[in-house]
Design a protein around this motif. Structure first.
Motif, short mmCIF file in Angstrom:
data_model
loop_
_atom_site.label_atom_id
_atom_site.label_comp_id
_atom_site.label_asym_id
_atom_site.label_seq_id
_atom_site.Cartn_x
_atom_site.Cartn_y
_atom_site.Cartn_z
N ALA A 105 -12.34 -2.62 3.45
CA ALA A 105 -12.21 -1.79 1.46
C ALA A 105 -11.43 -0.85 1.18
O ALA A 105 -11.29 -0.85 0.35
N ARG A 106 -11.27 0.27 2.73
CA ARG A 106 -10.02 1.78 1.94
C ARG A 106 -8.57 0.93 1.97
O ARG A 106 -8.01 1.10 1.55
N ASN A 107 -8.45 -0.82 2.33
CA ASN A 107 -7.04 -1.11 2.78
C ASN A 107 -6.67 -2.38 1.53
O ASN A 107 -6.05 -2.86 0.93
N MET A 108 -8.59 -2.18 0.08
CA MET A 108 -7.89 -3.66 -0.86
C MET A 108 -6.93 -3.59 -1.34
O MET A 108 -6.48 -4.11 -1.84
N GLN A 109 -6.27 -2.12 -1.79
CA GLN A 109 -5.28 -1.60 -2.44
C GLN A 109 -3.47 -0.65 -1.71
O GLN A 109 -3.41 -0.85 -1.79
N SER A 116 -1.28 -16.97 9.50
CA SER A 116 -1.80 -18.49 8.70
C SER A 116 -3.21 -18.66 8.92
O SER A 116 -4.19 -19.33 9.67
N LYS A 117 -3.34 -17.03 9.58
CA LYS A 117 -4.81 -17.10 9.75
C LYS A 117 -5.83 -16.90 8.70
O LYS A 117 -5.32 -15.77 7.54
N PRO A 118 -7.55 -17.59 8.18
CA PRO A 118 -7.81 -16.78 6.59
C PRO A 118 -8.06 -15.13 7.12
O PRO A 118 -8.29 -14.72 7.68
N ILE A 119 -8.55 -15.14 6.19
CA ILE A 119 -8.89 -13.23 4.70
C ILE A 119 -9.81 -13.26 4.55
O ILE A 119 -10.26 -13.83 3.99
N VAL A 120 -10.31 -12.31 5.54
CA VAL A 120 -11.85 -11.80 4.54
C VAL A 120 -11.38 -10.17 4.58
O VAL A 120 -10.90 -9.70 4.62
N LEU A 121 -11.20 -10.45 2.61
CA LEU A 121 -10.62 -9.00 2.02
C LEU A 121 -11.76 -8.26 1.28
O LEU A 121 -12.42 -9.54 0.07
N LYS A 122 -11.74 -7.26 2.22
CA LYS A 122 -13.80 -6.97 1.15
C LYS A 122 -13.38 -5.76 0.12
O LYS A 122 -11.63 -5.70 0.31
N ARG A 123 -14.39 -5.88 -0.90
CA ARG A 123 -13.78 -5.08 -2.02
C ARG A 123 -13.35 -3.83 -1.93
O ARG A 123 -14.51 -3.15 -1.22
N GLY A 124 -12.65 -3.12 -2.73
CA GLY A 124 -12.76 -1.51 -2.93
C GLY A 124 -13.69 -0.95 -2.89
O GLY A 124 -14.30 -1.48 -3.94
N SER A 169 -14.10 1.29 -4.98
CA SER A 169 -14.09 1.44 -6.47
C SER A 169 -13.08 0.31 -7.24
O SER A 169 -13.05 1.04 -8.32
N ALA A 170 -13.27 -0.53 -6.58
CA ALA A 170 -12.54 -1.22 -7.01
C ALA A 170 -13.12 -2.78 -7.89
O ALA A 170 -14.17 -3.04 -7.84
N THR A 171 -12.82 -2.92 -9.42
CA THR A 171 -13.41 -4.13 -10.49
C THR A 171 -13.02 -5.00 -10.32
O THR A 171 -12.12 -5.04 -9.02
N ILE A 172 -13.81 -6.18 -10.48
CA ILE A 172 -13.83 -7.10 -10.53
C ILE A 172 -11.68 -7.37 -10.65
O ILE A 172 -11.46 -8.48 -9.68
N GLU A 173 -11.76 -7.59 -11.20
CA GLU A 173 -10.59 -8.05 -11.73
C GLU A 173 -9.64 -7.19 -10.80
O GLU A 173 -8.40 -7.92 -10.30
N MET A 208 -6.84 -9.46 -8.00
CA MET A 208 -5.49 -9.34 -7.89
C MET A 208 -4.99 -8.79 -6.67
O MET A 208 -4.07 -9.11 -6.38
N ALA A 209 -6.50 -8.34 -6.03
CA ALA A 209 -5.57 -8.12 -4.09
C ALA A 209 -5.37 -9.03 -3.03
O ALA A 209 -4.92 -9.66 -3.24
N ALA A 210 -6.54 -10.30 -3.86
CA ALA A 210 -6.88 -11.72 -2.90
C ALA A 210 -4.85 -12.49 -3.98
O ALA A 210 -4.50 -12.70 -2.69
N GLU A 211 -4.57 -12.21 -5.31
CA GLU A 211 -3.48 -12.69 -5.17
C GLU A 211 -2.45 -12.39 -4.92
O GLU A 211 -1.49 -13.13 -4.91
N TYR A 212 -2.45 -10.91 -4.61
CA TYR A 212 -1.19 -10.37 -3.53
C TYR A 212 -0.91 -11.80 -2.15
O TYR A 212 0.15 -11.70 -1.83
N ILE A 213 -2.08 -11.42 -1.92
CA ILE A 213 -2.18 -12.35 -0.19
C ILE A 213 -1.77 -14.13 -0.67
O ILE A 213 -0.53 -15.02 -0.02
#
Lengths: 350, 350, 350, 350
Positions: free
Chosen positions: D185-189, D201-209, D211-215, D219-224
């Motif tokens: 979560a602390r590295n979401m951005q 090549s490995k799948p990524i679990v991306l935790k929500r920050g 205080s991150a909005t859904i958008e 967008m963090a997923a979009e980076y990946i």
């Protein structure tokens, strides 16, 4: 209560705090650690309410140990409160769904909706006659005329009625017409109103304030209990957070927390929480899976024409579908949604 | 109003939305982009209030363009509202400080405090006779007796009096005794109360709700204005955030924002916002530097004995010191704190 | 540490907790009140970090007494940290303004802006070469080329340079070019980065995270201090709340709080906090009135063409005007903004 | 994009804005209403990113119409992304539970826990080798040694391994040992980290920050995704709100929202969200009822001895019980929790 003194506090300041507390009749446990001196304060808790120890020199912080509510607590009453209104129980093995429109708009709308609600299997109908609206220019409700329509709907369908009361001056009139009084989120800390509904013989749905902590919410219930009305139903309806996609953030963790801390029933309102009809179905199921005793669901025969909260209202067929799905989740949780016995497959043609 | 349709929406759904809007008498501008079709909706804004377009199939979101408030807006009235009560002006060139205890506790406390307030140079005294307390077991205020003491303090000192009203049923009695009515943060969206004080001839201090957006706050003022009372003073008193070190988070950016969006005066209450007396002085100065028209400051002759909010109350000498420092900041801002003419160096011996 | 046991806890459970704590080498003070049994735990605090006492049966809650930071605390060091870079001091009597564009966009833009910054009197120039952007499709910064331009601007103007570092792999290269490293809000708890900049000899501006509590923020500073770099400048830049009118909510109360709890300098960034250039001037003045040691201000020669954060950037003349006004507020606070000696009335013609 | 001009804007200012937009190559739709003039801006969206129209005189606000993410959106890809790792699918009909301790503490602890996890029926084991800790003095993880233990556990049990990576410099080494990389979560951005795992090549679990909005989260997923890695699993783990009873507020409404807006799988971590083991069971069931594709559950053989997050870890028997209950909720949702086939009644004796 624990009083934490500042690091390296002078003996003199410590003694002043000690003397002050002793003068108020408290027993003290003083513990002098290397980093901090700590004073444990024992005694009657209600008296402590008025102490402003942080105002004393040398005090770093004061930590409350005991919860400030009493009548609402599990310690006061270990068995679950089950509220009975005729054959309907809230907080027992059967789940209750309170369904209906945001606002009473007309006699026809209410009578039509009541038939839909009944067909879907819910036993309680909601509908606002006095509406708390953000804008003074928005529809403010039909007031007593709206209450009359609700009472007529009850006569025709046998549904119980829940409706909001916003003003101390209207508690009596609303209580004359409805079976359950609702105190809305914006009035959760309207203390005169809490005292007034506390004198009523009708059960109270107490919605959580937009930014109320769990403790503040229970304290609001305590106001009603302390005034003599022990029939309080807590209702989670979302809290205000930074997220703007939903109207509020539904905090379902309060369901098991309220069950742990209090003996009161808790229901969930996914319609107001999310503000979007698409989210009502999954959040309703999640609420039941979390252990809620019931739901408030907005249902409107024609949401786009609704005078308020149309975007979060379910059309009849979506409501019927939801009731069917909820029954399955209820069963997994060892609960029933008895009303759904009235529901059959032709329901989707409604 | 802008209606954004879903990506790739079917023509049929689009037409339904268009027909619905036309049937309601709106003029439409339809703009078909590659990514989205957008409908601009023109027409009478109050009518739009009741549309629930998100309930229509194919609608992704609805974006409001026009602010929902009217009487409070700069567009309605471009010159600053200046409220006059006898010789005292609020919102003009002179800053006003409303000082005093959280609660009226006794005749002696109020009369003693009034002398301190006057000596420090403030022209308005605050003190609660009806107290909104989180706990039903906490001191609830002296009610009408408290109002009598405040009125007596006014007679003796010439200070104006501001006090909170919490119940529609008490508006008349409170208005009989005080010069300014206060609507507290917890009642900011108590709409019956807003309507009731809107009928009063006394100016209203309207505190921002704990989690009220700026728009909701202005809309609450709009309720009062729409009911006929144009003397509204907005008061920022901190909002609820995740931070727990302070009681609330003082949002000083609202000072220039309110000045930009509305013509109403705005004052700041650093005592309730921070909950800690140490923070009152710097936050009071910051508020004035941000452009506020005045302050509410809690002052108590003996904070540790205060029946409420002791931890955030200033002792008399801290209050005198603050008034002196504030005058300097006021001058830099091109404002005066005229009251401080009554203040001299012996003040610190008070 | 205080362990609060559940109401009516069995003696057996209490003993298990006591035995567990004793086995870990703690001294205990047990206080059996009527409502709750409380265990005071004394001993080495770092060891306590790993205790998960809430996992033990019968434990209601655990209350920390001692702040978890050490090197950053006033207890560790009572005198204010003043950071010196050449003739410039941060945290001393002179206030420092760090001004410049959000991003380094081109050599011309940076050299032009540097002249403006210098003319206005600020001594430190900001500019991002590595930009944390919400969108992967947005301008990501000129990277090392941007650092070269900043270094060139320093040579030409004598301004000190502050720039953000986002990646552990870039700390060395950024430190080679700039005078002060900035850790951005989104990296406040990027612990590997904190450790890495903690090894640098350059001062660090550590921005508060969007939703970081004051304690978490100080703990982030503690990471840098613990790694050996004692030159940490805290920077408040607004926190995330429910309010959407501003980009963030500027929390100025942290200024006196940080001064109370730590010995580190604190500056304020009203540009990022508000997101609107109109609010920068009043919030900058409020920050200084609250006691801040300096400011970060976004200035851009042509905000509408800025590659990032244009809406919150000041045009040169607004920056000159602000510097003049700030000096007056600084003087009232007993501070100087020495740079403004370079400022004269022709500045507004820039 | 919609540009809303100020009320009563001068024609000259309007023309400047229009000219500026035309010079950038946009097509415009100008709509002059009575209250406001509105400019609809059509054209390539990525170009719009850098416009700072609010910096122009006369502009009141700019409203974005199109979501800023592309690859993550349902519009880009309408079918659900199902991630396959050997026989295990994430986002398909089968739910996945990732269970295990907060931190890898020792070889014995990991091998013992792995047997428990497997016995309970989960197919994926979690465990942190690099730990993001608020305090620099807290246990920071076993680093590569911890990864070795996890890999050994995989060999012995066949469980897949997920573990967090915090530093761009460690992505390669972590990816060498584990099956799924977690971004906390602390590295979401932490954008450099997102880009780096985007090359894996490995799948990524991306935790929500926190205080991150859904958008912002999407967008963090979009980076990946934009960096080439299309195997992103979103994980809700609670957001920061004013409520302090729970560690965070679990926002389950994001489950149906993410399903509506994106094609990516979403799982829920009730352990970190609530911080209390008592709440894990009800919130896990609620997450599945809301439609989640899986869960992360903290399990520890001896929570009170856990080096981190003990208070929220389930003891083995609670984990076994939860898995049994979850299967029932999964079935009601038309999903399976196939792993539970390995679970039998003797499980509770584990």
């Amino acid at each position: 209560m624990i009083v934490v003194m500042e690091h390296g506090v002078h003996q003199e300041k410590l003694e002043k705090v000690v003397d002050f507390l002793k003068s108020r009749g408290f027993s003290l446990h003083i513990s002098q650690g290397i980093e901090r001196t700590i004073i444990g304060v024992l005694g009657d808790k209600t008296q402590k309410e008025n102490l402003a120890l942080e105002a004393l020199d040398g005090v770093e912080k004061v930590v409350a140990i005991i919860t400030p509510y009493k009548l609402a607590s599990r310690e006061f009453r270990n068995t679950d409160t089950v509220i009975k209104i005729g054959d309907v129980t809230i907080g027992g093995q059967e789940l209750q769904v309170m369904a209906g429109p945001c606002a009473v708009e007309s006699r026809e709308q209410i009578l039509e909706t009541a038939e839909i609600i009944k067909k879907g299997g819910a036993k309680i109908m909601r509908g606002g006659a006095y509406k708390p609206r953000t804008s003074p220019y928005a529809f403010q409700g039909l007031e007593e005329k709206g209450l009359e329509y609700l009472a007529e709907a009850r006569e025709k369908t046998g549904l119980l009625i829940v409706s909001e009361v916003m003003d101390t001056r209207s508690v009596e009139v609303v209580a004359n017409y409805v079976d359950i009084l609702q105190v809305g989120a914006r009035n959760m800390q309207n203390f005169p109103l809490l005292k007034e509904v506390g004198k009523s013989s009708k059960p109270i749905v107490l919605k959580r304030g937009l930014s109320a902590t769990i403790e503040e919410w229970i304290m609001a219930a305590e106001y009603i209990l302390a005034a003599g009305n022990h029939q309080v139903i807590l209702c989670e309806r979302g809290i205000r957070t930074f997220e703007t996609y939903t109207r509020n953030t539904l905090d379902l963790s309060v369901v098991p927390i309220i069950k742990h801390l209090t003996h009161l029933p808790i229901i969930v309102d996914p319609s107001h929480a999310t503000g979007k009809w698409r989210l009502v179905n999954p959040m309703a199921k999640a609420a039941i899976a979390a252990g809620a005793d019931g739901l408030i669901i907005e249902v409107h025969p024609d949401p786009k024409e609704a005078l308020c909260d149309g975007p979060q209202s379910l059309m009849p067929e979506k409501y019927f579908q939801l009731m069917g799905e909820l029954e399955q989740v209820a069963n997994v949780m060892g609960r029933t949604l008895q009303g759904t016995l009235h529901f059959d497959k032709t329901g989707t043609e409604g």
